[in-house]
Enzyme design. Structure first.
Site, PDB file in Angstrom:
ATOM      1  N   ALA A  61       0.743  -1.184  -0.060  1.00  0.00           N
ATOM      2  CA  ALA A  61      -0.259   0.594   0.173  1.00  0.00           C
ATOM      3  C   ALA A  61       0.856   1.477   0.359  1.00  0.00           C
ATOM      4  O   ALA A  61       0.134   2.341  -0.644  1.00  0.00           O
ATOM      5  CB  ALA A  61      -1.238   0.081   1.202  1.00  0.00           C
ATOM      6  N   ASP A  62       2.016   0.935   1.223  1.00  0.00           N
ATOM      7  CA  ASP A  62       3.156   2.305   0.714  1.00  0.00           C
ATOM      8  C   ASP A  62       3.526   2.362  -0.542  1.00  0.00           C
ATOM      9  O   ASP A  62       3.803   3.741  -0.288  1.00  0.00           O
ATOM     10  CB  ASP A  62       3.858   2.048   2.194  1.00  0.00           C
ATOM     11  N   LEU A  63       3.514   1.559  -1.127  1.00  0.00           N
ATOM     12  CA  LEU A  63       3.646   1.516  -2.606  1.00  0.00           C
ATOM     13  C   LEU A  63       2.910   2.545  -3.755  1.00  0.00           C
ATOM     14  O   LEU A  63       4.503   2.632  -4.598  1.00  0.00           O
ATOM     15  CB  LEU A  63       5.272   0.519  -2.733  1.00  0.00           C
ATOM     16  N   PRO A  97       2.001   5.993  -3.616  1.00  0.00           N
ATOM     17  CA  PRO A  97       2.695   7.242  -4.584  1.00  0.00           C
ATOM     18  C   PRO A  97       2.735   6.570  -6.315  1.00  0.00           C
ATOM     19  O   PRO A  97       3.332   7.869  -6.693  1.00  0.00           O
ATOM     20  CB  PRO A  97       4.169   6.858  -3.956  1.00  0.00           C
TER      21      PRO A  97
END
Length: 414
Positions: free
Chosen positions: A183-185, A188
Site C-alpha cells: 500500500a505504501d508503494l 505513490p
C-alpha cells in the site's frame, strides 16, 4: 529537449512527506529530474525514516546508530537527489517561509493524515491562494475527505482493510500480510501519475489542482482486477496458496533444492508441461484436454507435477520447461534477486552510498525502473543531512540575507 537531460528538469517540488509513501513519490520525481526540496521539522529530527534501522556510517553497516554521522539506510535510499530544508511549520514565521516557497514551486506533495495540512495553514487552499498553478498532491490512508477515528493508517492497516491479506495463503489458513509494504508503494505510483497528468493540464492552459490519492483506494482498486466477488458466488477459491486451481497448471512446485514457479494455463503451455514431464499423452487425456477440464481436475494435475518436480533440481526443471517454451523460473530469496545482473545493468537496483563515506558496505536500494530512449533518469546525488540546504535555498530562491536567516533560526522557525 536536449538528449540526455531529465524530463522534469526545472520543475520545483516542495516535499512535505515522511516515512515511505510520500517520500517514494518524491524520490521518483527527483529521479525524473525535478528539483525536490524536502521540508523537515527540526523539532522532531526530520523525516521519521531518519531513525529507521539499520544505519550506514564510516564503520559500515550496523543495527543501531553508533555516532551522529551514521545515517539510516532508509533515508539514504529515499532522499537521494533531494535537498533538505528545516521548517517548524507549527510556527507562523515558518509557514510564511513555506508559502513564499510555494510561489516559486510547481508541485507540493504531502502525506499527512487528512486535514492536518489545512490545520497547519499549508493545505491546498492556502497554497493556491499564493500560486494558482500549483499542483498539490495528497497521499493519505483514506483520502482527503478523511475517515472515521484518527484517519491515520499504516501499510498493515491498509492491507487488512483492502482484503489483500485473504488473497494469499492456503484456504482456511490465517490471513497473510504481504511482505512488501504494497500500500505504501502503490499509492505513490498513482500520485506520480496524477501529478504528471496535472502538469500536462497546466501546460495546456489549465489551472493547478489537488491530486488526491488514497492508499486504501489504490490497493483495493488493484485487488478488484481479480473478480473475487464473482469467485465467491461461484464457489471458486479466492485464496491462491502455492497453486492457483482456476488457472491450472499454475503455481509454485517443490524441487529437490528449492521451488519453481510455473505458469501454464493455456493449451499450448500445458502441452509443453506434459512433454517436459515425459507424458505428452496427457494433452489428450479427457481430464486435461481443455483449460476448463484442467481447472476441474487441478488437484490431480498439480499432484503429478509435484511428484515430477520433487525429483529434479530447480535448474533442471527450468531448463526442461524452457525447452518446451513454458514460462517457469526458480523462486529466489530477496538477497539473490536484488543482485541479478539484468536489473543491475538496467539500473533498476543500485548500490547505496553514505553521503560522506561512500559505500562502506554493500547495501542495495531502488534505482529508477524507467528507461528512456533519449532522456536521462536516475539518481546521482546522495541523501542530504537534515537541513543541509536550508541557508542555500533561503538565500538563492527567496533572497533572504544572513540576518533574516539567523532571526528565523533564533526564533525556532528553522
Amino acid at each position: 529537449m536536449t538528449a540526455g537531460q531529465k524530463p522534469l528538469r526545472g520543475r520545483v517540488v516542495l516535499d512535505l512527506t515522511t516515512a515511505l509513501a510520500g517520500p517514494y513519490a518524491t524520490l521518483l520525481l527527483a529521479g525524473l529530474g525535478a528539483t525536490v526540496i524536502k521540508i523537515e521539522n527540526p523539532a522532531t529530527g526530520g523525516d521519521s525514516s531518519r531513525n529507521n534501522a539499520p544505519y550506514l556510517g564510516e564503520g559500515g553497516l550496523r543495527p543501531d546508530r553508533g555516532s551522529a554521522e551514521d545515517m539510516s539506510v532508509s533515508v539514504i535510499a529515499r532522499a537521494r537527489n533531494k535537498q533538505s530544508i528545516t521548517l517548524n511549520l507549527k510556527q507562523s514565521a515558518a509557514r510564511a517561509v513555506f508559502l513564499e516557497l510555494v510561489e516559486h514551486a510547481d508541485i507540493v506533495v504531502e502525506n499527512y493524515a487528512a486535514g492536518t495540512a489545512d490545520r497547519l495553514g499549508i493545505g491546498h487552499e492556502a497554497c493556491k491562494q499564493v500560486n494558482p498553478r500549483i499542483i498539490y498532491a495528497s497521499i493519505s490512508g483514506f483520502g482527503a475527505q478523511g475517515a472515521p477515528g484518527s484517519g491515520k493508517a499504516m501499510d498493515s492497516i491498509i492491507q487488512a482493510l483492502s482484503g489483500v491479506m485473504f488473497t494469499s495463503g492456503e484456504p482456511d489458513s490465517d490471513p497473510v500480510r504481504v511482505g512488501l509494504p504494497v500500500a505504501d508503494l502503490l499509492a505513490p505510483l498513482f500520485a506520480v501519475i496524477g501529478v504528471l497528468s496535472a502538469v500536462i493540464e497546466v501546460e495546456q492552459g489549465g489551472t493547478g489542482q489537488q491530486v488526491d490519492v488514497s492508499m486504501l483506494g489504490a490497493l483495493t482498486s488493484l485487488l478488484s482486477i481479480e473478480p473475487f466477488d464473482a469467485f465467491e458466488q461461484l464457489g471458486l477459491p479466492t485464496r491462491t496458496g502455492r497453486t492457483l486451481p482456476r488457472l491450472a497448471p499454475f503455481g509454485l512446485f517443490p524441487a529437490a533444492d528449492g521451488w519453481v514457479a510455473l505458469c501454464a494455463p493455456t493449451d499450448t503451455f500445458a502441452a509443453g508441461v506434459f512433454r517436459a514431464l515425459g507424458t505428452p499423452e496427457l494433452a489428450d487425456d479427457p481430464r486435461f484436454r481443455t483449460r476448463d477440464r484442467r481447472v476441474g481436475n487441478a488437484t490431480d494435475l498439480h499432484a503429478q507435477i509435484d511428484e515430477w518436480t520433487s525429483k529434479h533440481t530447480t535448474e533442471e526443471i527450468v531448463a526442461l520447461l524452457a525447452e518446451q517454451g513454458v514460462p517457469a523460473a526458480p523462486v529466489r530469496e530477496p538477497a539473490d534477486a536484488i543482485h541479478d545482473d539484468l536489473v543491475r545493468q538496467r539500473g533498476e537496483v543500485v548500490d547505496l552510498e553514505h553521503p560522506d563515506y561512500g559505500a562502506t558496505a554493500r547495501v542495495s536500494g531502488p534505482g529508477l525502473p524507467i528507461r528512456f530512449s533519449e532522456s536521462a533518469a536516475g539518481f546521482d546525488r546522495p541523501a542530504p543531512r537534515l537541513g543541509e540546504h536550508t541557508d542555500e535555498i533561503l538565500r538563492t530562491l527567496l533572497g533572504y540575507d544572513a540576518e533574516q536567516i539567523a532571526a528565523l533560526r533564533q526564533n525556532g522557525a528553522l
